[in-house]
Design a protein around this motif. Structure first.
Motif, short mmCIF file in Angstrom:
data_model
loop_
_atom_site.label_atom_id
_atom_site.label_comp_id
_atom_site.label_asym_id
_atom_site.label_seq_id
_atom_site.Cartn_x
_atom_site.Cartn_y
_atom_site.Cartn_z
N TRP A 12 -3.50 5.74 10.31
CA TRP A 12 -4.04 5.28 9.03
C TRP A 12 -4.28 3.79 9.40
O TRP A 12 -3.85 3.07 10.30
CB TRP A 12 -2.72 4.86 8.14
CG TRP A 12 -1.85 6.19 7.95
CD1 TRP A 12 -1.03 6.59 8.61
CD2 TRP A 12 -2.02 7.00 6.57
NE1 TRP A 12 -0.38 7.89 8.17
CE2 TRP A 12 -1.36 8.10 6.69
CE3 TRP A 12 -3.10 6.85 5.41
CZ2 TRP A 12 -1.14 8.79 5.68
CZ3 TRP A 12 -2.75 7.79 4.71
CH2 TRP A 12 -1.72 8.95 4.65
N ASN A 13 -5.52 3.38 8.73
CA ASN A 13 -5.82 2.00 8.83
C ASN A 13 -5.44 1.08 7.71
O ASN A 13 -5.55 1.52 6.40
CB ASN A 13 -7.68 2.03 8.64
CG ASN A 13 -8.10 0.71 8.67
OD1 ASN A 13 -7.73 -0.40 8.63
ND2 ASN A 13 -9.54 0.66 9.07
N HIS A 17 -5.85 -1.73 6.59
CA HIS A 17 -6.68 -2.50 5.90
C HIS A 17 -7.01 -1.73 4.66
O HIS A 17 -7.00 -2.33 3.66
CB HIS A 17 -8.07 -2.94 6.68
CG HIS A 17 -9.04 -3.78 5.69
ND1 HIS A 17 -8.60 -4.94 5.42
CD2 HIS A 17 -10.31 -3.46 5.46
CE1 HIS A 17 -9.91 -5.57 4.68
NE2 HIS A 17 -10.84 -4.63 4.76
N THR A 18 -7.61 -0.49 5.00
CA THR A 18 -8.12 0.26 3.75
C THR A 18 -7.15 1.35 3.11
O THR A 18 -7.07 1.72 2.04
CB THR A 18 -9.13 1.19 4.00
OG1 THR A 18 -8.71 1.93 5.21
CG2 THR A 18 -10.38 0.26 4.85
N GLY A 19 -6.02 1.29 3.92
CA GLY A 19 -5.24 2.31 3.58
C GLY A 19 -5.59 3.92 3.51
O GLY A 19 -4.73 4.73 2.94
N GLU A 20 -6.44 3.97 4.25
CA GLU A 20 -6.98 5.45 4.55
C GLU A 20 -6.67 6.09 5.83
O GLU A 20 -6.40 5.39 6.77
CB GLU A 20 -8.67 5.37 4.29
CG GLU A 20 -9.24 4.80 2.99
CD GLU A 20 -8.73 5.57 1.66
OE1 GLU A 20 -8.71 7.03 2.01
OE2 GLU A 20 -8.60 5.01 0.69
N VAL A 52 -7.66 7.74 9.07
CA VAL A 52 -8.98 7.69 9.85
C VAL A 52 -8.83 8.62 10.96
O VAL A 52 -9.67 8.73 11.90
CB VAL A 52 -9.35 6.21 10.36
CG1 VAL A 52 -9.70 5.41 9.41
CG2 VAL A 52 -7.96 5.52 11.11
N GLU A 101 -6.04 -5.27 10.98
CA GLU A 101 -4.83 -5.65 10.30
C GLU A 101 -3.67 -4.65 10.93
O GLU A 101 -2.68 -4.40 10.18
CB GLU A 101 -4.99 -5.34 8.69
CG GLU A 101 -5.81 -6.53 8.24
CD GLU A 101 -5.76 -6.30 6.45
OE1 GLU A 101 -4.79 -5.62 6.10
OE2 GLU A 101 -6.62 -6.72 5.97
N LYS A 105 0.85 -1.20 -0.07
CA LYS A 105 0.00 0.06 0.19
C LYS A 105 1.03 1.34 -0.10
O LYS A 105 1.99 1.37 0.57
CB LYS A 105 -0.97 -0.17 1.13
CG LYS A 105 -1.98 -0.95 1.27
CD LYS A 105 -3.00 -0.84 2.53
CE LYS A 105 -4.10 -1.63 2.40
NZ LYS A 105 -3.55 -3.39 2.51
N PHE A 122 -9.03 -2.22 14.32
CA PHE A 122 -7.92 -2.13 13.19
C PHE A 122 -7.55 -3.70 13.13
O PHE A 122 -6.70 -3.99 13.76
CB PHE A 122 -6.86 -1.27 13.30
CG PHE A 122 -7.13 0.07 13.59
CD1 PHE A 122 -7.83 0.76 12.24
CD2 PHE A 122 -7.01 0.70 14.73
CE1 PHE A 122 -8.32 2.14 12.69
CE2 PHE A 122 -7.26 2.27 14.70
CZ PHE A 122 -7.94 2.89 13.71
#
Length: 796
Positions: A134-135, A137-140, A142, A119, A96, A117
């Protein structure tokens, strides 16, 4: 007695024991290391395992995310997450790319998987002052935590999930659910790193060269021992903590604050340190090496093609390195994970090429020397020395004017101490040559600095050289102090700033209380010394001269004014001399050089003269250039004044005005031309004042600089008439709301200097300087407001 074995890759100094410990305590520390980690057996060497390509700029940080993967941060504003290749276990693939910061990213910390989270999560801090969550799992993003006012330098996660961040703004912040629940000043200067131990202790390292142990917001103990900035802290399992410093050392401390060992081996700033459960230690440095330490002794040094910003151990003992060349590398002692012979050969070649580009001869970078083709250009005078690159060597030649050829002198080599005199920049040795990132999209600038220099003087000269706003001054000074580890810098009380002439500003400096009336102090006045325009695009100047000469050659009536091949060769030879500023004390310019320039200035049409005026601007900065120009003037041929009048003649040609403004400003550099400047002061200022409607922004700045230099000269000569004229011109700039901040600032400094040390204070009051002062104090620009406050003190 501690063993003094040396590694096989480079000569190392024996480990130096901290002076605070008796020899028996030191032996005990090493004994504990050996007992705790069973390191008596020989250690296998690290070899290159993998290279992770993806970042587009320096890799600044590494975060080991358990057995999930590795996160890296970069100057390219991203965080990248790498996971192990499912089949090729020695390789990693980019999983990612996390995009959210607006400037370079530095520290990171990993939050293990949780209900929120699954992951895991990564927390990152950047130059943009933000802390982002950063999460994975999503790469976003948060969570965005705002509050710091300067670069975020360190991150940690507490047992309850709180995020702790350190910053250049001297504070620590504790974040809970995205909100700052605690903020406190941890050090008086920049906090560079924060470390949270599993046992609960919280430590900070700072540019003040100390380490502090905290319980809540209370400092329990201050560790002193480093001589420079503490850049990184790491846990040494079962022993205490490790610290890496700009003083070039790594120290091992007991949790009580007792220094146990000092590890010496790096030849420059140490940026990172980490320890493995086996007891091995890895450190990364500006000297381009990662060093592996065992029992306090450096057992291996791994060279890189750039400085090492970070180095971390994986659980399996492999070492991950973050390099300024933008590549993440993994090193291993397990021959099953060695890279291929081809990849190793390619890397070895990169190191060889990099080393070649860094090679110096006689203090000069080999790759910066001209090739042998330079010998095709004739010398300027008998005995002139020229060093050229021949293969991997620098060879010196001397010009033989009788036989019109270059005689070979011999190969140039470094002296015995040359290799140990810091870094080389532009042919000179410096303690530091900083890479300065001034903003997104701008190239990295080089800032040379010696510890003996005054940072304010260096900042001013550098900003002028780089054509950057002087409003950056305090930021540059703070950058220098933080990165050179001079956080407790105290200016010499006799020092006068070469830009403002005032004593360097020290925030929070206590006032004197010796019983006498306090002496007025000013931040920005008086102005001493001269400002110059010292940079030039010689290639662009020569190109424009070539174009104009070709234009003249195509016109049958003006063909005789075009330049010959010999003229162009002479101009190219002059440029070579002017470019080598480090050798101005030995290089020479000839009579024929000034004759050529003045011939062009006198004969060419006015609309074509500006590139030659720009050439003259740089020519007069050379000691010989100023002397040759004066010699011509004193012979009764004042071509300089003739050139000036031609450049400002109506109709005004803007390029002529700008270049002659800068050229006249540079005349202040050499005292031999001061009398000429004083003689023509009134005409010069009146003529430029008449040209103001055609001024560009750059011309406005150059005009303000000219007035500032004239204020210094007129104060030195006690010329009241000139001072009054300069004051009036400077007030016009200060009162003009359309002026840019730098031009207005220089005009205000000129006004304040004339009022303080000149003979025109009463005239300034008559000209209503108080209203100018009030307007300046209300400015949103801090430097204008400060110099306005300085002038206000003079009006009371």
């Amino acid at each position: 007695k501690i063993a003094t074995t040396r590694d096989t890759t480079e000569t190392q100094q024996p480990t130096k024991l901290c002076s605070q410990l008796a020899s028996c305590q030191s032996r005990l520390a090493v004994s504990l290391l050996r007992q705790s980690f069973s390191l008596s057996a020989p250690m296998a060497e690290y070899h290159l395992s993998a290279q992770l390509h993806g970042h587009e700029d320096d890799v600044r940080g590494i975060c080991i995310c358990g057995d999930v993967g590795v996160a890296t941060s970069s100057r390219d504003k991203t965080v990248r997450f790498w996971t192990q290749h499912p089949e090729k276990k020695r390789e990693y693939v980019l999983s990612k790319t996390l995009v959210g910061h607006s400037s370079f990213v530095g520290p990171m910390v990993w939050a293990p998987p949780s209900d929120r989270f699954p992951e895991g999560a990564i927390v990152s801090g950047g130059m943009d002052t933000l802390v982002l969550l950063w999460n994975l799992h999503t790469g976003e993003v948060v969570g965005t935590m705002k509050g710091h006012t300067s670069q975020v330098t360190g991150l940690a996660i507490d047992d309850n999930g709180d995020i702790i961040s350190s910053s250049m703004d001297c504070t620590l912040r504790r974040w809970r659910d995205g909100n700052a629940v605690e903020v406190w000043e941890a050090h008086k200067v920049a906090v560079q790193t924060v470390l949270k131990l599993p046992s609960g202790e919280l430590f900070t390292g700072s540019s003040d060269s100390t380490i502090k142990l905290w319980k809540g917001r209370t400092c329990l103990h201050t560790f002193s021992g480093h001589a420079d900035t503490v850049r990184c802290l790491a846990q040494m399992p079962g022993m205490g903590i490790l610290s890496a410093s700009h003083d070039g050392t790594i120290k091992l401390w007991a949790l009580t604050g007792q220094p146990l060992l000092e590890m010496i081996g790096h030849t420059s700033l140490v940026y990172s340190v980490d320890a493995h459960s086996s007891g091995l230690i890895a450190s990364g440095s500006e000297d381009r090496s990662v060093k592996i330490w065992k029992d306090g002794i450096c057992v291996q040094s791994i060279e890189h093609p750039g400085c090492i910003w970070d180095a971390k151990f994986l659980d399996n003992g492999d070492v991950v390195t973050a390099c300024s060349d933008g590549v993440v590398r993994i090193w291993t002692t397990d021959n099953n994970r060695f890279c291929s012979d081809e990849e190793l050969a390619t890397y070895t070649d990169i190191i060889s090429q990099y080393t070649l580009t860094r090679k110096t001869v006689g203090g000069l970078k080999l790759m910066d020397l001209p090739g042998v083709e330079a010998l095709q250009v004739q010398g300027n005078n008998d005995g002139q020395t020229l060093i050229v690159r021949e293969g991997d060597n620098g060879v010196a030649y001397s010009w033989n004017s009788k036989e019109l050829k270059w005689d070979k002198i011999g190969e140039v080599v470094d002296g015995p101490g040359d290799a140990a005199q810091g870094q080389v920049y532009d042919g000179a040795h410096y303690d530091f040559v900083f890479n300065v990132d001034i903003g997104d999209g701008e190239p990295i600038r080089k800032l040379p600095y010696n510890r003996s220099d005054d940072p304010y003087a260096v900042a001013d000269k550098w900003l002028l050289k780089e054509n950057l706003p002087l409003t950056y001054r305090q930021q540059v000074v703070e950058f220098i102090l933080q990165n050179s580890g001079q956080s407790n810098f105290v200016p010499d009380p006799s020092f006068r700033d070469p830009y403002t002439g005032g004593n360097a500003y020290v925030p929070g400096e206590p006032s004197s209380s010796n019983g006498s009336a306090p002496k007025q102090t000013f931040k920005h006045i008086p102005k001493n010394g001269m400002l110059l325009f010292e940079t030039a695009q010689f290639e662009g100047i020569l190109k424009k001269i070539t174009v104009f000469s070709a234009t003249l050659a195509s016109d049958s009536e003006q063909k005789h004014l075009s330049l010959s091949e010999a003229d162009f060769s002479r101009l190219a030879a002059i440029v070579k001399v002017l470019k080598n500023t480090s050798f101005y004390h030995t290089s020479k310019l000839a009579d024929a050089d000034i004759v050529l320039l003045l011939k062009i200035l006198k004969s060419w049409p006015s609309q074509m003269m500006f590139p030659v005026v720009d050439f003259l601007r740089m020519f007069v900065l050379h000691p010989d250039g100023a002397t040759l120009l004066l010699k011509t003037i004193e012979s009764g041929n004042d071509v300089l004044m003739e050139t000036f009048r031609k450049a400002v003649a109506i109709p005004v040609h803007s390029p002529n005005v700008l270049t002659i403004l800068k050229a006249v400003t540079n005349l202040f550099d050499n005292s031999c031309l001061h009398q000429w400047l004083k003689t023509h002061c009134a005409e010069i200022i009146d003529s430029f004042s008449s040209c103001k409607p055609s001024f560009s922004k750059s011309a406005h700045l150059a005009y303000a600089t000219l007035l500032l230099n004239y204020s210094v000269l007129s104060i030195e000569s006690k010329d009241e008439q000139s001072q009054a004229q300069i004051l009036s011109a400077a007030l016009e700039i200060a009162e003009d709301d359309a002026q840019d901040a730098d031009s207005k600032y220089r005009a205000l400094v000129a006004i304040g200097s004339l009022m303080l040390n000149g003979l025109v204070k009463s005239i300034a009051l008559d000209l209503d300087v108080k209203s100018v002062t009030s307007s300046a104090k209300a400015s949103m620009d801090s430097k204008i407001a400060e110099v306005g406050a300085d002038i206000e003190l003079l009006t009371r």
